[in-house]
Write an enzyme that holds these catalytic residues in place. Structure first.
Site, PDB file in Angstrom:
ATOM      1  N   ALA A 196       1.073  -1.391  -0.429  1.00  0.00           N
ATOM      2  CA  ALA A 196      -0.238  -0.191  -0.004  1.00  0.00           C
ATOM      3  C   ALA A 196       0.954   1.090   0.016  1.00  0.00           C
ATOM      4  O   ALA A 196       1.786   1.400  -0.364  1.00  0.00           O
ATOM      5  CB  ALA A 196      -1.013  -0.041   0.740  1.00  0.00           C
ATOM      6  N   SER A 197       0.177   2.041   0.980  1.00  0.00           N
ATOM      7  CA  SER A 197       1.097   3.667   0.960  1.00  0.00           C
ATOM      8  C   SER A 197       2.675   3.608   1.471  1.00  0.00           C
ATOM      9  O   SER A 197       2.957   5.025   1.047  1.00  0.00           O
ATOM     10  CB  SER A 197       0.469   4.745   1.290  1.00  0.00           C
ATOM     11  OG  SER A 197      -1.240   4.630   0.095  1.00  0.00           O
ATOM     12  N   THR A 198       2.670   2.806   2.116  1.00  0.00           N
ATOM     13  CA  THR A 198       4.162   2.941   2.430  1.00  0.00           C
ATOM     14  C   THR A 198       5.305   2.829   1.897  1.00  0.00           C
ATOM     15  O   THR A 198       6.320   2.998   2.139  1.00  0.00           O
ATOM     16  CB  THR A 198       4.143   1.984   3.875  1.00  0.00           C
ATOM     17  OG1 THR A 198       3.970   0.651   2.768  1.00  0.00           O
ATOM     18  CG2 THR A 198       2.959   1.917   4.801  1.00  0.00           C
TER      19      THR A 198
END
Length: 646
Positions: A330-332
């Site tokens: 994801a956005s990590t």
């Protein structure tokens, strides 16, 4: 009448016949005596060495002696895996004859459970040389006394003292330490293949998972032996020679068990994983996976009932989620994508884009496939720093589209995605950093432009493990220096009390050498704003901290939305809620800690991941950490090789 008969007897002839017969008998006696002498000569002289060896072997036995398994300690000297003496009922397989008959007779004096009999039969099937096979573990004083009175009835059966592996912290450390259990047929084949079987003739258990398995050679040691004389009942009556075993090495891990307990308790009954490392050398301070299970159940052989319960548990407690748990990152990944985009010059620090909440492939029709932003009305005009701070999806859809999958996969592999992290346990997966070749091999389809778009926000075909995300965060804060995360800190020899510290391999990859210092700092500073900026997704969780940190949230979808369908967590079952991810570092200047958490079905990284990381950093950096150190129990090595607590 009789006188007439005597007149016809020929005494000379009778004497001649007798002498002839006596001579023949004498010759036979001489021949037989000669054969006897020749046979005695053959046995006593010609074959003397051979029969002497057989005779000695009948009364002389070489009994292997198992070494004491090394203990495992945390970085502060707290025992994590120890050896406890227990009494067992054992047999010498070559002395007991029919096992079924033996068990029936033993039942009159000691009770057996079905599971104990099954476990014993498995061990008895693969005995290692002249060695005891355990029937019952952990005998009570009453059982010992009852059997001892009747021991004379059972030649080859005895009460022995063995060291049992024990894990004081139970399920809190299972996925790190692993466990030992009985050597089975598979283990024997593997040991034989590696040329190590001879060293395990007296050993009952072997490392099965985790540190216990990875460092088996160090922990096991080298077996010794004793040459003894035994009587006809197999009892030792005299020791002839003794070669002591070399005990296994004690291992000091980088783990802080108090931090491990704290993180485990904070996760509670949620399914997930947390990893805390020191980015200065990537030593692992904590690695938690929940739910877990008690490793002590496996040491003497787990029952079928208990094992089936673990296998059928829908929460999958047997899986180490830190290294085997596969999730969309994801956005990590946005800070890492930003470094690649900046260095490949598809964006600059001044690039500004207007986000309307929906992104389409440039040049496509208005009604073509659209990729949404998490904020439906968009974020407005944003640069790369603001895009990381607010986690703007549309900005990184464009970055991914401009980079293309070939350059993305090249850069992200350098950060460690799609690769084994190098952690010192065997239970790890590479997860998946997709490429064109991978998709064609797996799905028999070419790579499309649309496949690249969700990769920009860590979705699509991209998957990662928590340990990979933590390692990538360490690479970022170290400005491109790559180090494998590692559990082992030092090897302690209990015989000499000498300590050998583990050297960490540091790499500067050519691709990272080309990255300017400015580009590293853009992503790092943006992560600071995630935790402390006015628009940061983690600002609520990190509000009021006494330290400055950096972080990045991630929300991984469990299922895909149909066209025009809206995500509504209030109407979904828990198993359909998004996973919550968060990766962070602290302090901002000269980071000492990198922490990554994945909480399954947590419904958002900022919602559940950020508060968890805040608690961990508070524990490490504030008064709770100081209080923790005061309560540490240290282990001191003595010159005799005995390890004691102080």
């Amino acid at each position: 009448m009789s006188s007439n008969k005597n007149e016809f007897r020929d005494f000379k002839e009778e004497i001649g016949v007798f002498k002839c017969r006596a001579f023949i008998a004498f010759l036979c006696m001489i021949v037989l005596f000669g054969v006897l002498v020749a046979n005695l000569y053959n046995l006593q002289v010609v074959q003397y060495d051979s029969y002497q060896t057989l005779s000695i072997n009948n009364r002389i036995k070489i009994i292997p002696i198992a070494p004491t398994r090394g203990q495992i300690l945390d970085r502060n000297g707290v025992l994590l895996a120890e050896n406890r003496p227990i009494y067992c009922l054992s047999i010498l397989p070559e002395m007991v004859g029919n096992v079924d008959s033996l068990l029936e007779r033993l039942k009159k004096y000691i009770d057996f459970k079905t599971e104990q009999v099954r476990s014993f039969r498995e061990r008895h099937e693969y005995p290692l040389n002249y060695h005891h096979v355990i029937i019952l573990n952990e005998l009570t004083e009453k059982q010992i006394a009852h059997f001892s009175v009747n021991q004379y009835k059972f030649p080859g059966v005895s009460v022995t003292v063995v060291l049992k592996r024990h894990y004081p912290y139970g399920k809190i450390l299972t996925h790190v330490l692993g466990y030992v259990s009985h050597i089975n047929e598979h283990d024997i084949k593997q040991l034989e293949k590696a040329g190590k079987l001879k060293n395990y003739q007296a050993t009952n258990n072997i490392g099965k998972l985790g540190v216990e398995r990875y460092y088996e050679d160090l922990l096991h040691g080298t077996q010794g032996y004793e040459k003894v004389e035994v009587n006809s009942r197999g009892r030792v009556i005299r020791r002839i020679n003794y070669v002591p075993p070399v005990d296994g090495k004690d291992l000091v891990l980088n783990l802080d068990v108090e931090l491990q307990k704290y993180a485990y308790n904070k996760l509670g009954n949620r399914q997930g994983s947390a990893v805390v490392i020191n980015p200065q050398d990537n030593s692992i301070l904590a690695m938690v996976s929940t739910p877990s299970y008690d490793p002590n159940l496996f040491v003497n052989g787990i029952s079928d009932t208990d094992y089936r319960l673990l296998l059928k548990d829908p929460a999958h407690p047997l899986i180490n989620r830190s290294t085997l748990g596969v999730y969309p990152p994801a956005s990590t990944v946005k800070p890492f994508m930003a470094v690649a985009g900046l260095q490949e010059k598809v964006i600059t620090a001044q690039t500004v884009r207007n986000d309307h909440g929906v992104w389409r492939i440039p040049g496509s029709k208005p009604n073509s496939k659209a990729w949404r932003d998490w904020k439906r009305w968009g974020h407005g005009r944003v640069d790369v720093t603001r895009a990381i701070e607010e986690s703007v999806d549309s900005f990184f859809y464009q970055v991914a589209f401009d980079l293309g999958i070939d350059r993305i996969s090249k850069w992200m592999r350098q950060f460690g995605f799609g690769q084994l992290s190098g952690i010192d346990i065997h239970e790890e997966t590479r997860a998946n950093m997709p490429t064109r070749d991978w998709k064609f091999t797996r799905h028999h389809k070419p790579w499309y432009k649309g496949d690249t778009v969700p990769i920009g926000i860590g979705q699509g075909y991209w998957t990662a493990t928590p340990i990979q995300i933590a390692k990538a965060t360490s690479v970022l804060v170290n400005h491109g220096t790559v180090m494998p995360p590692h559990l082992l800190k030092a090897v302690l020899d209990p015989q000499t009390c000498s300590e050998k510290k583990i050297k960490v391999k540091k790499e500067r990859l050519p691709l990272f050498d080309s990255v300017s210092e400015k580009n590293w700092l853009i992503s790092i500073n943006a992560m600071r704003l995630v935790n402390h900026g006015t628009h940061g997704s983690g600002r609520h969780a990190f509000n009021g901290t006494q330290y400055v940190s950096g972080g990045k949230s991630g929300t991984a979808q469990v299922f895909g939305l149909r066209k025009n369908e809206k995500y509504n967590s209030m109407t979904l079952s828990k198993q359909l809620l998004d996973h919550g991810l968060y990766t962070a570092f602290a302090p901002y200047k000269h980071p000492k800690f990198v922490a990554t958490v994945v909480i399954e079905h947590g419904n958002g990284g900022a919602r559940v991941g950020a508060p968890f990381i805040r608690h961990v950093f508070d524990y490490l950096l504030l008064d709770q950490g100081n209080k923790r150190k005061k309560n540490t129990v240290f282990i001191h090595c003595q010159p005799t090789g005995v390890v004691t607590s102080g």
